[in-house]
Design an enzyme around this catalytic site. Structure first.
Site: not given
Lengths: 481, 481
Positions: A111, A125, A212-213, A269, A271, A280, A431
């Site tokens: 953030y 996260d 929250n996400y 913020h 992500h 391979d 964002h």
């Protein structure tokens, strides 16, 4: 598909007569074999999807038409695809390796406010919370379509006992109304004909809710050999209370976000979803090739002044493999197997195609969260395979001071030629919140495609029968009997 | 959604006691109104889709839930969407303008070989051929799903008589198994609950076949207010005959393409699909805002060294509005109506989100095809609306010497503030052929999203009932009675 090269004919369209003819150069005409996409016979003995559940589950292996892969649940990574292998329809039942293992390695959400209650909100996260630990049961008919099959996941709880997460994955065949290939042939007057193949794919899904996400994590397998990887962002913004009730009051004050409602700021913020892609391609020994498109001045004799051509570079070391997409100039990024070539001599490969979400970190290099997430100044990295290097932000992310992450590993600058390599790719979103994101956000998606690049001798779809679409059997589709 | 700002609590997790408490600043707590996404009541009187055909056709107007738009066929542009307007569910039946008109303005495909038979292959597929003239009847159940509705198109033939193109468009509701929004609330122990809304969209499709290539042209309308625009490339490569039968024979010779089969080269080329997007966001007077994300050094007192903030610039003139995405640095590109603001004072807008296919022309500025396609050095342009400026490569493209195109129009450098403006956006692909593209190419897609950006006061989906998905009625979905 069978050009007679070197002939130029000049036609006077008013008079409808040929006024010029030149046969500049004689070149062999390509053979007819393999050029007619219409006459390819589907292999009717092949099992093609069209069951209620179009795929077969054997333990942790999922088989679907020309694909097979292993699906596993991990407390940290959540959804893990491994041993993904694909074959060409109608040629051989032998599936060739594409990816040893693929998963999301970290999800960094910093953030952009330096206030005492906000400066530290730079969440790893996955390393700090866990995409698997925060994956909740999928809701049938809503998170996944009615015909989806659900799978439970298990992890070791704090007591050591297994903890079950019901319906943590769903797998379903998708027919979204799209087309896998088509062509209308108009060259022969009054004999227009059209060939079309509807596109049916197999989607594997997990949803992780990190506070929250909500992140909708999809791996989509395609008959063409492509894997489309997508992440959908939805859920709730992190908001900050403010005395402001109208934008006009904020003049001259950086509120670090968007005023979404009275007294409510949706904070700026990012992500950053970083994928570990241990490709391979037709075997473990691979190289990373950057096919740069470079402008060339044409010879003076030409009526063209310029064109572009491809400068194909096999990247030698880890540090040279870093790519910042916006700066790098146009290039195809391909993981090849330099030991396997097609009949005409192209190295077999898979290419990475970004499809939305290409932001990198804007934090200063000396900022503590950036030191810990030092790998976020480039979208693309390639390293040699090392069993201990699964977590891009370090094994113990909570305690990380930036001494164990992808940027540090790459400093050893090992050779990445013709060896077992890992491709790291970050899907990134800056964002800026908008009022539509309040109080819950309409899904915003980004991702990438892993697409065969001279992996097959020709279009692998051609010998495939017409797929049967869910319950809706197309006329003459290839049903399992 | 209702933070108590300014409070920091320090917890000793070993002892499970609070060891620190600080109430740094007192800020009003945001009101509860509008924050709970769960309690929104669907407006059950609203007509929601779930019919066999989920939309209503009245003349050339199509109405679908909260959307209405005009669909027309044009010999040159093919599919033209106009008067697109959207409302928020459950609040008002009044639909607000989003786009006056949107269509593909040009499709430029230059090949990269200077040989006498190839140098001139720099096709303006729309201005020289016509996306409408080369649109062929869609194949039911294959080009579009079984429940699609088809529309015929008419154009004036060379004799002046109307020519009918059967099934030139299809329109269908799509449920691809995706989610329009969701959230799992985990904050309250033992009371995890999940809300999910499946995503149903409306797709309008046309396919144009320009000789060898087929372009699948989609406009997808979403309940969220977004329009997703996508183009899928499939069909047949342009190939050149060659004496070579193996890559090893080509050493030192630039063959301007990929050896796909014996004696067959798939030539390097580009596809540039330029959209004319005459947005009228809540009215005709609009401005173009670039919201740049810029790194800021944090104050010395902070434990953070840096953050990014948004520098919001209303672009003043046509030349300043050119954006080359890779070079420009991260920014949200927004068309706003500076005369309309939300309750808290944000200008209403729609933003452009690129989703794959962001290449620009690599030809030299003095090269003749580049002079004619001078607009292809930037993905984004904005001009004032001018009724005669529909065709980005000029009205008479065949005769164009580069004196009538978007780059030339922009030289007048008119003010684009608070006036009727047109956004031009190019979806571009550099195409290095691969053997999989032979003899017919698996679809490769790119496009963009036009997404509401403070256009609504809050998420417009919340008052919408659960959509009914095709024939599969979800439990409690809002059926038309």
């Amino acid at each position: 598909m069978r050009p007679i090269e070197g002939v130029t004919v000049v036609v006077d369209l008013d008079e409808m007569v040929i006024t010029g003819y030149r046969d500049r150069v004689v070149v062999p005409m390509p053979k007819a074999g393999g050029t007619d996409y219409r006459t390819m016979k589907p292999n009717t003995k092949e099992k093609l999807s069209g069951l209620r559940k179009g795929f077969i589950v054997e333990g942790h292996m999922i088989r679907w038409d020309n694909w097979a892969f292993h699906l596993a649940f991990d407390a940290r990574a959540g959804l893990v695809i491994s041993h993904a292998a694909v074959s060409e329809h109608g040629t051989s039942p032998h599936r060739r390796s594409v990816m040893y293992r693929g998963f999301i390695s970290e999800l960094f959400v910093p953030y952009m406010d330096t206030a005492e209650e906000w400066y530290y909100r730079t969440f790893f996260d996955e390393g700090e919370y866990g995409l698997g630990l925060f994956a909740f049961p999928l809701v049938p008919t809503k998170d996944c379509p009615a015909k989806a099959e659900f799978f439970d996941g298990y992890y070791a709880g704090q007591s050591g006992r297994p903890v079950k997460v019901e319906r943590v994955f769903c797998v379903f065949e998708r027919y979204a109304g799209d087309v896998s290939w088509r062509h209308t042939e108009t060259g022969i007057p009054n004999r227009v004909f059209t060939e079309v193949r509807p596109e049916v794919t197999l989607v594997v899904r997990m949803v992780s809710t990190l506070g929250n996400y909500d992140y909708i994590i999809d791996w989509e397998f395609m008959h063409s050999g492509s894997i489309k990887v997508k992440v959908g962002l939805t859920g709730i913004l992190e908001v900050k209370a403010t005395p402001y009730t109208h934008v006009d009051q904020t003049t001259g004050d950086d509120i670090h976000g968007t005023l979404l409602a009275e007294n409510t700021i949706g904070m700026y913020h990012d992500h950053f979803i970083t994928y570990h892609l241990d490709l391979d391609v037709d075997g473990p020994e691979n190289s990373f090739v950057v096919s740069k498109m470079e402008t060339v001045r044409a010879a003076r004799a030409s009526l063209r002044k310029s064109y572009w051509t491809v400068v194909r570079e096999t990247v030698k070391t880890e540090l040279d493999a870093r790519v910042l997409l916006g700066r790098a100039g146009p290039a195809d990024l391909v993981v090849v197997n330099p030991n396997k070539r097609t009949a005409v001599g192209n190295q077999v490969g898979y290419r990475l195609i970004p499809e939305g979400g290409t932001g990198t970190s804007l934090l200063s290099n000396d900022d503590y969260p950036q030191i810990r997430a030092a790998y976020l100044k480039n979208e693309v990295w390639v390293t040699t395979y090392n069993a201990s290097e699964k977590w891009v932000g370090g094994l113990y992310t909570y305690q990380s001071r930036g001494d164990d992450n992808l940027a540090v590993w790459s400093l050893r600058n090992k050779s990445i030629e013709n060896t077992d390599i890992v491709l790291w790719y970050t899907v990134g979103f800056h964002h800026i919140p908008y009022q539509e994101d309040f109080p819950v956000m309409p899904t915003l998606s980004g991702g990438f495609e892993l697409r065969p690049a001279n992996f097959f001798e020709s279009n692998p779809l051609l010998k495939m029968g017409l797929p049967c679409v869910g319950f809706v059997y197309l006329p003459n589709c290839t049903k399992e009997t």
